[in-house]
Design a protein around this motif. Sequence first.
Motif, short mmCIF file in Angstrom:
data_model
loop_
_atom_site.label_atom_id
_atom_site.label_comp_id
_atom_site.label_asym_id
_atom_site.label_seq_id
_atom_site.Cartn_x
_atom_site.Cartn_y
_atom_site.Cartn_z
N ASP A 105 0.83 -1.21 0.00
CA ASP A 105 0.00 0.00 0.00
C ASP A 105 0.86 1.26 0.00
OD1 ASP A 105 -2.03 -1.84 0.19
OD2 ASP A 105 -2.66 -1.26 2.20
N ALA A 106 1.88 1.29 0.84
CA ALA A 106 2.74 2.47 0.93
C ALA A 106 3.48 2.70 -0.38
CB ALA A 106 3.73 2.33 2.08
N ALA A 107 3.94 1.62 -1.00
CA ALA A 107 4.64 1.75 -2.28
C ALA A 107 3.72 2.32 -3.35
CB ALA A 107 5.19 0.39 -2.71
N PHE A 108 2.50 1.80 -3.44
CA PHE A 108 1.56 2.33 -4.43
C PHE A 108 1.24 3.79 -4.18
CE2 PHE A 108 -2.90 3.30 -5.54
CZ PHE A 108 -2.74 3.35 -6.92
N LEU A 109 0.99 4.14 -2.92
CA LEU A 109 0.62 5.52 -2.61
C LEU A 109 1.75 6.49 -2.93
CD1 LEU A 109 -1.50 7.44 -1.53
CD2 LEU A 109 -0.73 6.91 0.80
N LEU A 110 3.00 6.10 -2.61
CA LEU A 110 4.13 6.96 -2.95
C LEU A 110 4.31 7.07 -4.47
CD1 LEU A 110 6.73 5.97 -0.21
CD2 LEU A 110 5.56 8.17 -0.47
N CYS A 111 4.12 5.97 -5.17
CA CYS A 111 4.16 6.03 -6.64
C CYS A 111 3.12 7.02 -7.15
CB CYS A 111 3.89 4.65 -7.25
SG CYS A 111 5.25 3.47 -7.11
N GLN A 112 1.93 6.95 -6.59
CA GLN A 112 0.83 7.81 -7.01
C GLN A 112 1.14 9.29 -6.73
OE1 GLN A 112 -2.97 7.56 -4.77
NE2 GLN A 112 -3.88 6.92 -6.72
N LEU A 113 1.57 9.58 -5.50
CA LEU A 113 1.78 10.96 -5.08
C LEU A 113 3.00 11.58 -5.74
CD1 LEU A 113 0.98 10.51 -1.28
CD2 LEU A 113 -0.49 11.56 -3.03
N VAL A 114 4.09 10.83 -5.83
CA VAL A 114 5.31 11.33 -6.46
C VAL A 114 5.19 11.25 -7.99
CG1 VAL A 114 7.79 10.92 -6.74
CG2 VAL A 114 6.75 10.77 -4.48
N GLY A 115 4.53 10.21 -8.47
CA GLY A 115 4.38 10.04 -9.91
C GLY A 115 3.60 11.14 -10.58
N GLU A 116 2.67 11.74 -9.87
CA GLU A 116 1.87 12.82 -10.45
C GLU A 116 2.75 13.97 -10.94
OE1 GLU A 116 -2.03 15.58 -9.34
OE2 GLU A 116 -0.95 14.53 -7.75
N GLY A 117 3.72 14.36 -10.10
CA GLY A 117 4.64 15.43 -10.50
C GLY A 117 5.55 15.00 -11.63
N MET A 118 5.99 13.75 -11.59
CA MET A 118 6.84 13.22 -12.66
C MET A 118 6.12 13.28 -14.00
SD MET A 118 8.56 9.88 -10.85
CE MET A 118 9.84 10.00 -9.59
N ILE A 119 4.84 12.91 -14.00
CA ILE A 119 4.05 12.92 -15.23
C ILE A 119 3.95 14.35 -15.77
CG2 ILE A 119 1.70 12.62 -16.12
CD1 ILE A 119 1.50 10.17 -14.21
N LYS A 120 3.72 15.30 -14.91
CA LYS A 120 3.61 16.70 -15.34
C LYS A 120 4.93 17.18 -15.96
CE LYS A 120 0.05 18.02 -12.01
NZ LYS A 120 -0.25 18.81 -10.77
N ARG A 121 6.06 16.73 -15.41
CA ARG A 121 7.37 17.17 -15.91
C ARG A 121 7.84 16.34 -17.12
NH1 ARG A 121 8.11 16.99 -10.44
NH2 ARG A 121 9.37 15.08 -10.56
N GLY A 122 7.20 15.19 -17.34
CA GLY A 122 7.56 14.35 -18.47
C GLY A 122 8.80 13.51 -18.25
N GLN A 123 9.14 13.25 -16.98
CA GLN A 123 10.28 12.37 -16.70
C GLN A 123 10.28 11.98 -15.23
OE1 GLN A 123 13.74 14.67 -17.77
NE2 GLN A 123 13.78 15.76 -15.83
N GLY A 124 10.90 10.84 -14.95
CA GLY A 124 11.01 10.37 -13.58
C GLY A 124 11.37 8.90 -13.56
N LYS A 125 11.98 8.48 -12.49
CA LYS A 125 12.41 7.09 -12.32
C LYS A 125 11.81 6.54 -11.03
CE LYS A 125 15.53 7.14 -15.77
NZ LYS A 125 15.70 6.18 -16.86
N ILE A 126 11.12 5.43 -11.14
CA ILE A 126 10.57 4.75 -9.97
C ILE A 126 11.15 3.33 -9.94
CG2 ILE A 126 8.51 3.82 -8.86
CD1 ILE A 126 6.94 6.16 -10.05
N ILE A 127 11.70 2.98 -8.79
CA ILE A 127 12.29 1.65 -8.61
C ILE A 127 11.64 1.01 -7.39
CG2 ILE A 127 14.41 0.34 -8.25
CD1 ILE A 127 15.91 2.88 -9.32
N ASN A 128 10.92 -0.06 -7.61
CA ASN A 128 10.31 -0.80 -6.52
C ASN A 128 11.19 -2.00 -6.18
OD1 ASN A 128 7.93 0.82 -6.40
ND2 ASN A 128 7.15 -0.25 -8.21
N ILE A 129 11.34 -2.27 -4.91
CA ILE A 129 12.13 -3.43 -4.51
C ILE A 129 11.21 -4.63 -4.37
CG2 ILE A 129 13.70 -4.41 -2.81
CD1 ILE A 129 14.85 -2.09 -4.52
#
Length: 253
Positions: free
Chosen positions: A119-143
């Motif tokens: 749950d925490a991983a998904f929520l952080l992806c969602q919250l941080v990913g929103e800004g990445m999408i707006k900027r058109g770049q970002g790296k997410i690495i899940n363990i």
Amino acid sequence: MSALFRLDGQTALVTGASRGLGKAIALALASSGARVICSSSTVEGAADTVAAIRGQGGDAIAVAADLADEASVRALAAAAIGWQGQVDILVNCGGTIFRAPAVEFPMQQWRQNLAVNLDAAFLLCQLVGEGMIKRGQGKIINIASMLSYSGGITVPAYTASKHAIAGLTKALANEWAQYGLNINAIAPGYFKTDNTFALQQNPERNAQILARLPAGRWGEPEDLTGAVVFLASNASNYVNGHVLAVDGGWLAR
């Protein structure tokens, strides 16, 4: 070629950064030029990691968060984004494990494992990913884990969460690759960490594990760092939805 792996000017958030794999990951990202937000259950927990990064000339802060609590995870994301205005690299490394036979497995521990690991991983992806999408770049690495592939023994909740992490990684890549994001996972093999201490101390299981490992040894946290830097850097710009096993050959045996 080495410039492909540089992370200068980028900001990374690493959960579970107090020790083990998370600490090694945070140090590796800092060594490649990233500023690092080191998250742990307490601010003091990541103090050594922050000190080590600053000691090598890097920039880092510690932020406390209870990954089992949604409000705390939301506050972590807000604090991380607020530090430098954005998060360019997210590494979901924080996790927990509980061992018990499935027939006796407490539902409280089931929910705790799923909340922290998934749950925490998904929520952080969602919250941080929103800004990445707006900027058109970002790296997410899940363990992820070797238990993203197999069932394990007496760890049903952890296994379920790590299978889910592999699936989540692919699902997010399917949605977000079009916006310039790279969402991948690393599946560590048998590494010397707190989570595997019980296995290391069990003579029978330890012998079984070593007998199957082509590398003939348990992994050290530093063995993971090259893969992390690769997936966080421009060197992996056409890698998406991939689960990279760093396992000493475990899956090949």
